[in-house]
Write a protein that holds these residues in place. Structure first.
Motif, PDB file in Angstrom:
ATOM      1  N   ALA A 111       0.854  -1.195   0.000  1.00  0.00           N
ATOM      2  CA  ALA A 111       0.000   0.000   0.000  1.00  0.00           C
ATOM      3  C   ALA A 111       0.889   1.243   0.000  1.00  0.00           C
ATOM      4  O   ALA A 111       2.063   1.175   0.366  1.00  0.00           O
ATOM      5  CB  ALA A 111      -0.936   0.012   1.203  1.00  0.00           C
TER       6      ALA A 111
ATOM      7  N   THR B  12      -3.121   3.417  -4.891  1.00  0.00           N
ATOM      8  CA  THR B  12      -2.726   3.401  -3.486  1.00  0.00           C
ATOM      9  C   THR B  12      -2.576   2.004  -2.900  1.00  0.00           C
ATOM     10  O   THR B  12      -2.022   1.860  -1.817  1.00  0.00           O
ATOM     11  CB  THR B  12      -3.706   4.224  -2.621  1.00  0.00           C
ATOM     12  OG1 THR B  12      -5.036   3.754  -2.878  1.00  0.00           O
ATOM     13  CG2 THR B  12      -3.631   5.708  -2.958  1.00  0.00           C
ATOM     14  N   ALA B  13      -3.081   0.985  -3.571  1.00  0.00           N
ATOM     15  CA  ALA B  13      -2.895  -0.380  -3.057  1.00  0.00           C
ATOM     16  C   ALA B  13      -2.749  -1.348  -4.222  1.00  0.00           C
ATOM     17  O   ALA B  13      -3.257  -1.112  -5.327  1.00  0.00           O
ATOM     18  CB  ALA B  13      -4.057  -0.808  -2.164  1.00  0.00           C
TER      19      ALA B  13
HETATM   20  C1  LIG Z   1      -4.597   5.102   3.748  1.00  0.00           C
HETATM   21  C2  LIG Z   1      -5.120   4.781   2.399  1.00  0.00           C
HETATM   22  C3  LIG Z   1      -5.868   5.715   1.635  1.00  0.00           C
HETATM   23  C4  LIG Z   1      -6.255   7.089   2.184  1.00  0.00           C
HETATM   24  O1  LIG Z   1      -5.154   7.957   2.288  1.00  0.00           O
HETATM   25  P1  LIG Z   1      -5.271   9.296   3.163  1.00  0.00           P
HETATM   26  O2  LIG Z   1      -3.882   9.844   3.228  1.00  0.00           O
HETATM   27  O3  LIG Z   1      -5.782   8.858   4.508  1.00  0.00           O
HETATM   28  O4  LIG Z   1      -6.219  10.217   2.471  1.00  0.00           O
HETATM   29  C5  LIG Z   1      -6.268   5.371   0.364  1.00  0.00           C
HETATM   30  N1  LIG Z   1      -5.996   4.153  -0.150  1.00  0.00           N
HETATM   31  C6  LIG Z   1      -5.298   3.219   0.539  1.00  0.00           C
HETATM   32  C7  LIG Z   1      -5.062   1.878  -0.070  1.00  0.00           C
HETATM   33  C8  LIG Z   1      -4.834   3.493   1.828  1.00  0.00           C
HETATM   34  O5  LIG Z   1      -4.150   2.561   2.513  1.00  0.00           O
END
Ligand SMILES: *Cc1c(COP(=O)(O)O)cnc(C)c1O
Length: 463
Positions: free
Chosen positions: A110, A410-411
């Protein structure tokens, strides 16, 4: 150029600190968040600079002379060597004028690894120099716990205890925490909910005697150093793609997108920042309708965005208030009592209109984006990234978003295999470095939802 970088609190009533004190403090004593007293200007990229070199150059601007350049470079080299892709955060083209920046090649899959691999090493370096030791205590519903554990698992001066709700995380998420076997790592399954875990962590921090005795510390998303480390990939995206770009950010606590705001404030050619939300749409309502009102958290397919009060939003609010900490504190107090927050028309004109856009997707739409993207390009998106990709499509269709856009991935899809399989019929395999995740032995302590028992565990487990 060495210089003295100072940090101020967004609520204006805490002492100014240097970088290392702000790093270790996390929250300011007035309840505010630390930000640098001034925003530095973006230096040009040295030809051929690697990600780790660009990162060292940028974070040094925020560390000042508290750590020598050679040390900062070494920590960045080590942090980003843990990523399995040679470009660290590669840009992949998805569509005409649409790229994704893959932030998920770190150890726990992530984007939080990008910051926490560096923050863990910064902690260890600073503590070693000071001859101190800390115990990091945190609660997690998933991604943060594993990324924090991985970031500190080789640190000599940091112990970490992570609480998670027993039986309420995914198998991948749990195993990423419980299979780390390091003498300074403990994982506790609490017989309760995520909120119970978080409340007990808060209670430990509010117990001044316990906090001091255990040297408690936190690496949650309000820690300045995490926001700082995230600025780098926005800048490397603008380094690589000519001309101004838009960046779309699947958002929860607003930490990631605020890092993008800083990159733009420093002079990186970023046009629009797009805030993408799931059904927990408090940010989307604020940006589109000036309505920030907290509602109950709704569980979604993108659980790391299931957040109703976005803690890092306070940093943007401070800027919108002309860096008036007293005013910011007052506004947040009103938000806490009334559950509502809105800003003035001139603040929206200066900070939001033409600068931020927002869109939301529900779970059905998210599955549709995963399925459509797979059909069109063969690319598997995790549900958080899919919310971002879908937000871009919506704003393009509405005619408000133009030009080259980068969505932050993001992941890794293998972190959320059930949703991906539901949408595409394909179960994404774990990457090679995690292929044995389901064979490794798990270590974890199950404890009741009982503050005394948790405190007893924290205070006796390491010494
Ligand atoms: C933490 C996270 C987010 C959100 O990020 P923020 O900085 O809290 O806005 C989005 N996607 C994934 C996969 C995350 O782990």
């Amino acid at each position: 150029m060495p210089n003295d970088v100072r940090y101020v609190s967004t609520r204006g009533a805490a002492p100014e600190l240097g970088f290392t004190d702000a790093l270790l403090a996390g929250l300011a004593t007035d309840g505010g968040l630390y930000v640098p007293a001034q925003w530095p200007a973006l230096p040009p990229r040295a030809p051929g600079a690697t990600y780790a070199q660009r990162a060292a150059q940028i974070v040094q601007l925020f560390i000042g002379d508290e750590l020598p350049a050679a040390t900062v470079q070494r920590l960045c080299d080590e942090a980003y060597a843990t990523f399995s892709h040679p470009a660290v955060v590669p840009l992949v083209q998805l569509h005409h004028e649409h790229f994704v920046q893959e932030l998920f090649h770190g150890p726990t899959l992530a984007f939080k690894d990008v910051a926490l691999q560096l923050v863990g090493r910064l902690f260890d370096e600073v503590l070693r120099e000071r001859g101190q030791r800390v115990t990091i205590v945190g609660a997690t519903s998933g991604d943060t716990g594993s990324a924090a554990i991985d970031g500190v698992k080789d640190c000599a001066n940091v112990d970490i205890v992570i609480l998670y709700p027993h039986g309420r995380t995914s198998d991948v998420q749990r195993r990423q925490m419980t299979t780390v076997s390091s003498p300074n790592v403990r994982v506790v399954a609490v017989e309760g909910t995520f909120d119970d875990c978080q409340d007990m962590v808060k209670a430990m921090f509010n117990d001044a005697e316990f906090r001091a005795r255990m040297q408690l510390s936190a690496v949650n998303s309000i820690n300045w150093a995490r926001v700082m480390a995230q600025i780098v990939y926005y800048i490397t995206a603008t380094d690589l793609l000519a001309g101004p770009i838009n960046v779309c950010v699947p958002s929860g606590n607003f930490g990631n997108v605020f890092s993008g705001w800083i990159a733009r404030r420093m002079g990186a050619p970023i046009d629009q920042l797009v805030v993408a939300a799931n059904a927990n749409d408090i940010l989307e309502r604020f940006f589109n309708r000036n309505d920030m009102s907290a509602a109950a958290v709704v569980p979604s397919l993108s659980p790391s965005m299931d957040i109703q009060v976005s803690s890092n939003f306070e940093r943007l609010l401070f800027e919108m208030n002309g860096r008036d900490g007293g005013l910011t504190a007052e506004q947040l107090q009103r938000f806490r009592t009334s559950g509502r927050l809105s800003v003035e028309a001139d603040q929206r004109a200066e900070f939001i209109e033409g600068r931020f856009q927002a869109a939301r997707l529900d779970d059905t739409e998210t599955l549709g984006v995963i399925s459509r993207t797979y059909g069109e390009s063969g690319m598997l998106l995790d549900p958080h990234t899919a919310v971002g990709v879908g937000a871009v499509a919506k704003l393009r269709a509405a005619g408000t978003l133009h030009g080259t856009t980068v969505t932050l991935a993001t992941a890794h899809p293998a972190k959320f295999p059930d949703a991906v399989e539901r949408a595409t019929g394909v179960r994404p395999p774990l990457p090679p470095h995690l292929a044995d995740l389901f064979e490794l032995p798990e270590q974890c302590t199950v404890l009741p939802h009982d503050l005394a028992a948790i405190k007893q565990f924290v205070s006796t487990t390491f010494r």
